[in-house]
Scaffold this active site. Structure first.
Site, PDB file in Angstrom:
ATOM      1  N   SER A 109      83.364  14.454 -18.448  1.00  0.00           N
ATOM      2  CA  SER A 109      83.232  14.049 -16.958  1.00  0.00           C
ATOM      3  C   SER A 109      82.275  15.006 -16.260  1.00  0.00           C
ATOM      4  CB  SER A 109      84.477  14.105 -16.186  1.00  0.00           C
ATOM      5  OG  SER A 109      84.531  13.451 -14.953  1.00  0.00           O
ATOM      6  N   GLU A 203      79.220   7.453 -21.111  1.00  0.00           N
ATOM      7  CA  GLU A 203      80.344   6.692 -20.606  1.00  0.00           C
ATOM      8  C   GLU A 203      80.469   6.957 -18.925  1.00  0.00           C
ATOM      9  OE1 GLU A 203      83.285   8.453 -19.101  1.00  0.00           O
ATOM     10  OE2 GLU A 203      82.207  10.359 -19.115  1.00  0.00           O
ATOM     11  N   HIS A 273      86.729   8.281 -20.167  1.00  0.00           N
ATOM     12  CA  HIS A 273      87.569   8.076 -19.266  1.00  0.00           C
ATOM     13  C   HIS A 273      88.797   7.177 -19.529  1.00  0.00           C
ATOM     14  CE1 HIS A 273      84.808  10.301 -16.616  1.00  0.00           C
ATOM     15  NE2 HIS A 273      85.858  10.853 -16.084  1.00  0.00           N
TER      16      HIS A 273
END
Length: 299
Positions: A109, A203, A273
């Site tokens: 992230s 992602e 995630h």
């Protein structure tokens, strides 16, 4: 690319929160797993702090991370969570001592910022699960057990079921990447990724489809896609659409952007995630084989 030393029982791991504040009830069980593996675990002074949406103010988070980077006895740095905040002090980090005693950095992230910084330093790092994802119903998750395998030096290979949108082909190259929105935010900075000849992993979470389209076209215009060796697409979770639909799925948006290129493309890779968030050693060479099924093998 420098590969940090692998971990052995008794080695020191530091846990820091360089971005968002943590929910200690979610994080502490995962930290206990690490202790039970036989590692020495040290939390930064502000790892569990709260300052608005951050785990401490910028100076406090920077201090914890810099101390971990500088510690010659530390063998790995695990980030407690992502969120937002690393970019606020990215230009203040000093890697002088870190390069003398390289160690693994783990996270995903917002931690993609740190992965991109380490690519510039020529040191591998691990895009992988953080402590809140180490346990489920009091049991270790696959994301955790696979991370420990990588940290202790085991080679990994992941097989991915067929996706009709995949583009077949093979590639052997270093893999880079992480969260797509973060990679996009670094364009034009000293930390933007060098994608030439690389396998790019992407992602994302909770983005509008039209904004995904904007990001992909921006990467294309910036020349970040045309010279890829391959593209690995992980989880794109909780994506959103407007009342007036955009008209394309995640897969269609990505394929439309790379349709003029010949490199292999793999969808549905288990990282991002999502609950099954398997580790990827960024900066290291991988073999990507996209056939009926896909295999990504660290070599």
């Amino acid at each position: 690319m420098t590969t940090p030393p692998y971990l052995q029982k008794g080695d020191r791991i530091r846990v820091v929160s360089p971005a968002g504040k943590v929910n200690r009830n979610k994080v502490l069980p995962g930290l206990e797993l690490i202790r039970n593996e036989g590692f020495e675990l040290i939390l930064g002074a502000h790892t569990l702090d709260s300052h608005f949406q951050f785990a401490g103010n910028d100076e406090e988070r920077l201090e914890d991370l810099q101390q971990a980077l500088d510690d010659p006895e530390c063998k790995a740095i695990i980030c407690s969570r992502g969120g937002y905040g690393v970019i606020r002090f990215a230009d203040k980090l000093d890697f002088t001592n870190f390069k003398k005693h390289p160690k693994w950095l783990v996270g995903f992230s917002d931690i993609t910022v740190l992965h991109c910084l380490l690519q510039k330093q020529g040191i591998s790092s691990i895009h992988g699960a953080m402590p809140a994802f180490y346990t489920k119903e009091d049991n270790p998750t696959e994301s955790y057990t696979e991370l420990i395998r990588v940290l202790t030096g085991e080679k990994t290979s992941t097989e991915v079921p067929a996706n009709p949108n995949n583009k077949k082909g093979n590639a052997t190259a270093p893999i880079i990447g992480g969260n797509l929105s973060i990679l996009y935010s670094l364009l034009g900075t000293p930390y933007e990724p060098d994608t030439v000849g690389k396998i790019l992993f992407i992602e994302d979470l909770n983005e509008y489809l039209y904004h995904l389209d904007r990001i992909m076209h921006s990467l294309k215009l910036a020349g970040k896609l045309k010279n890829l060796a391959g593209l690995v697409v992980g989880g794109f979770s909780d994506m959103k659409d407007n009342d007036s639909p955009f008209g394309q799925s995640v897969e269609e948006i990505i394929l439309n952007t790379v349709k003029d290129y010949n490199f292999p493309v793999c969808f549905d890779f288990p990282a991002g995630h999502i609950d099954r968030n398997l580790p990827i050693v960024l900066g290291e060479n991988y073999l990507l084989k996209v056939k009926e099924k896909t295999r990504l093998v660290r070599i």
